[in-house]
Scaffold this motif. Structure first.
Motif, PDB file in Angstrom:
ATOM      1  N   TYR A 118      -2.987  14.032   1.132  1.00 48.95           N
ATOM      2  CA  TYR A 118      -2.884  12.859   0.246  1.00 48.95           C
ATOM      3  C   TYR A 118      -3.281  11.586   0.985  1.00 48.95           C
ATOM      4  CZ  TYR A 118      -0.577   9.348  -2.692  1.00 48.95           C
ATOM      5  OH  TYR A 118      -0.303   8.250  -3.451  1.00 48.95           O
ATOM      6  N   THR A 119      -2.871  11.497   2.253  1.00 52.99           N
ATOM      7  CA  THR A 119      -3.205  10.296   3.022  1.00 52.99           C
ATOM      8  C   THR A 119      -4.724  10.127   3.151  1.00 52.99           C
ATOM      9  OG1 THR A 119      -2.754  11.661   4.928  1.00 52.99           O
ATOM     10  CG2 THR A 119      -1.125  10.009   4.415  1.00 52.99           C
ATOM     11  N   GLU A 120      -5.416  11.260   3.309  1.00 57.92           N
ATOM     12  CA  GLU A 120      -6.882  11.191   3.407  1.00 57.92           C
ATOM     13  C   GLU A 120      -7.495  10.743   2.097  1.00 57.92           C
ATOM     14  OE1 GLU A 120      -8.967  14.645   5.009  1.00 57.92           O
ATOM     15  OE2 GLU A 120      -7.233  14.912   6.330  1.00 57.92           O
TER      16      GLU A 120
ATOM     17  N   SER B  91       0.834  -1.197   0.000  1.00 54.09           N
ATOM     18  CA  SER B  91       0.000   0.000   0.000  1.00 54.09           C
ATOM     19  C   SER B  91       0.875   1.257   0.000  1.00 54.09           C
ATOM     20  CB  SER B  91      -0.949  -0.017   1.187  1.00 54.09           C
ATOM     21  OG  SER B  91      -0.206  -0.148   2.353  1.00 54.09           O
TER      22      SER B  91
ATOM     23  N   ARG C 260      -0.160  17.883   0.344  1.00 53.59           N
ATOM     24  CA  ARG C 260      -1.503  18.344   0.736  1.00 53.59           C
ATOM     25  C   ARG C 260      -1.971  19.361  -0.287  1.00 53.59           C
ATOM     26  NH1 ARG C 260      -5.051  19.609   4.793  1.00 53.59           N
ATOM     27  NH2 ARG C 260      -4.294  18.052   6.219  1.00 53.59           N
TER      28      ARG C 260
ATOM     29  N   CYS D  66       2.503   5.042   0.607  1.00 55.83           N
ATOM     30  CA  CYS D  66       2.764   5.952   1.716  1.00 55.83           C
ATOM     31  C   CYS D  66       2.854   7.365   1.136  1.00 55.83           C
ATOM     32  CB  CYS D  66       4.028   5.560   2.469  1.00 55.83           C
ATOM     33  SG  CYS D  66       5.442   5.427   1.416  1.00 55.83           S
ATOM     34  N   ASP D  67       3.146   8.300   1.983  1.00 56.38           N
ATOM     35  CA  ASP D  67       3.105   9.697   1.563  1.00 56.38           C
ATOM     36  C   ASP D  67       4.474  10.343   1.787  1.00 56.38           C
ATOM     37  OD1 ASP D  67       2.359  12.234   0.924  1.00 56.38           O
ATOM     38  OD2 ASP D  67       1.170  12.585   2.714  1.00 56.38           O
TER      39      ASP D  67
ATOM     40  N   LEU E 148      -6.119   8.919  -0.068  1.00 51.08           N
ATOM     41  CA  LEU E 148      -5.829   7.483  -0.209  1.00 51.08           C
ATOM     42  C   LEU E 148      -6.818   6.653   0.588  1.00 51.08           C
ATOM     43  CD1 LEU E 148      -1.970   7.258   0.064  1.00 51.08           C
ATOM     44  CD2 LEU E 148      -3.346   6.575  -1.882  1.00 51.08           C
ATOM     45  N   LYS E 149      -7.037   7.090   1.819  1.00 52.54           N
ATOM     46  CA  LYS E 149      -7.926   6.345   2.705  1.00 52.54           C
ATOM     47  C   LYS E 149      -9.340   6.274   2.116  1.00 52.54           C
ATOM     48  CE  LYS E 149      -8.977   6.176   7.511  1.00 52.54           C
ATOM     49  NZ  LYS E 149      -9.525   7.139   8.427  1.00 52.54           N
TER      50      LYS E 149
ATOM     51  N   GLU F 292       2.678  12.158  -5.669  1.00 46.82           N
ATOM     52  CA  GLU F 292       3.942  11.502  -5.328  1.00 46.82           C
ATOM     53  C   GLU F 292       5.105  12.090  -6.125  1.00 46.82           C
ATOM     54  OE1 GLU F 292       3.864   7.258  -5.140  1.00 46.82           O
ATOM     55  OE2 GLU F 292       1.947   7.254  -4.101  1.00 46.82           O
TER      56      GLU F 292
ATOM     57  N   GLU G 224       4.589  14.156   1.997  1.00 48.88           N
ATOM     58  CA  GLU G 224       3.593  14.770   2.891  1.00 48.88           C
ATOM     59  C   GLU G 224       2.784  15.815   2.136  1.00 48.88           C
ATOM     60  OE1 GLU G 224       5.686  15.968   6.346  1.00 48.88           O
ATOM     61  OE2 GLU G 224       6.360  13.932   6.755  1.00 48.88           O
TER      62      GLU G 224
END
Ligand SMILES: [Zn+2]
Length: 388
Positions: A100-102, A87, A95, A89-90, A104-105, A178, A93
């Motif tokens: 980005y993590t959000e 999976s 935004r 990762c960021d 992805l989720k 990314e 970081e």
């Protein structure tokens, strides 16, 4: 103020203060009905699925999820997925309006996938193949480091096992969140395909579906031995508006459609979805008799001790042993490297070592137990191919 204007004012005020409802975006996978993107006909989803998501009104090929595509292409019960847990990762970081993590989720929860591609092996009309299917519903099918890595691993596996590779592309391009890491995937996949196609002489078929754009078009989508596309698929690198603004001229209406590209020699075949499986199996059957295939090893030609490929192989082997039983070997290898770096400070790269040293390290890394016997350059088969 007249009574009419007062009523009008009240109405406006009410509208302004009214709570806003966020309509959930329809993704076509829920509900009973959907609308054709091309002709606007209302379609019953159950029947549409039975018809492989081809419009009953105009024959337009609507988007398919990767799971549906696998169900359709691979014989029932023979699919074996690869790297399902890899999976993203960021690293940057990143935004924009949202982290980005959000994003992805959200996408992971909505699609049930870890990233925008599913890879694995299975039987296609009884023929074993390695298949990768991109999913446009996951962040526009964008190619991040996970997509790149999964596809590369699939290709490398197929090269080892002598399987034909089929990649079904549906992508908006490289994943901007990314940055450079996603752009690097283009080179990585292309390099793996080069070994697959030109060194091992194995087959790679790319199937372009709507839309295939950006970095995916610029790398593996256009590298297929035969390149198939679905009718009326949107295939391009940059968008129409960008090109029009750059060239300062009007483009034809069918620009960047599969038919236009076929006419101009960029595609080999436009296959309707209902014939796709048959077309693939016939192509692979034809290819079965092809000579000069190499199987079981990735041939890499006559190499000096310090090529970049060897360096990468050493790096991969040392950092990510596939099997716990290699741990001793890796420890020994690391010890050796430490020994070598102890007398000379600041040594960080393999290519500063003497050839004999690297050879010794290689012997350690490629014991007789190793499954990755292509790492071992003692095999004479590699000598046959001076250049690649
Ligand atoms: Zn339609």
């Amino acid at each position: 103020m007249s009574i009419l204007s007062w009523i009008e004012n009240q109405r406006k005020l009410k509208l302004l203060n009214a709570p806003k409802y966020n309509q959930p975006e329809s993704d076509g996978s829920q509900g009973l009905w959907t609308r054709c993107d091309h002709c606007g006909v209302i379609l019953y989803i159950k029947h549409l699925k039975e018809n492989q998501r081809v419009c009953f009104g105009c024959g337009y090929h609507l988007q398919m999820s990767s799971t549906e595509r696998i169900d359709y292409l691979i014989d029932t019960g023979t699919w074996r997925p690869f790297d399902e847990t890899v999976s993203p990762c960021d690293p940057l970081e990143f935004r924009d309006q949202k982290a980005y993590t959000e994003r992805l989720k959200d996408a992971q929860e909505r699609t049930g996938l870890q990233d925008a591609v599913q890879t694995g092996t299975g039987l296609l009309d009884g023929i074993p193949v390695a298949l990768g299917v991109m999913d446009f519903n996951f962040m526009g099918g964008s190619m991040g480091s996970v997509v790149g890595e999964k596809i590369t691993r699939l290709i490398e596996y197929a090269t080892q096992e002598g399987l034909p590779v089929i990649l079904v592309c549906a992508s908006g391009g490289a994943r901007m969140q990314e940055g450079i890491l996603s752009l690097m995937q283009m080179a990585k996949i292309s390099a793996a395909l080069h070994v697959h196609q030109n060194c091992a002489k194995l087959l790679y078929i790319s199937v372009l579906t709507s839309p295939t754009t950006g970095g995916v078009t610029a790398s593996f989508a256009m590298l297929g031995d035969p390149i198939f596309a679905e009718p009326k698929a949107l295939i391009g690198f940059a968008g129409r508006r960008v090109i029009e603004q750059t060239l300062q001229e009007q483009l034809p209406d069918d620009f960047q459609t599969a038919e236009y590209l076929l006419h101009h020699g960029l595609l080999d075949l436009i296959v309707p979805r209902s014939f796709l499986k048959q077309a693939l199996s016939e192509t692979i059957t034809l290819y079965k008799e092809a000579p000069l295939k190499m199987q079981g090893r990735i041939p890499y030609g006559e190499r000096g001790p310090l090529t970049k490929i060897r360096e990468e192989q050493l790096r991969r082997f040392a950092k990510a042993p596939k099997n716990p039983q290699y741990s001793n070997l890796v420890a020994e290898f690391e010890q050796l490297l430490e020994l070598l770096t102890s007398d000379k400070n600041m040594l960080s790269s393999v290519d500063v070592f003497a050839p004999e040293t690297v050879n010794k390290a290689f012997e350690l890394a490629c014991g007789s137990q190793t499954r990755l016997d292509w790492l071992n350059d003692k095999t004479n088969q590699f000598r046959l191919r001076p250049v690649f």
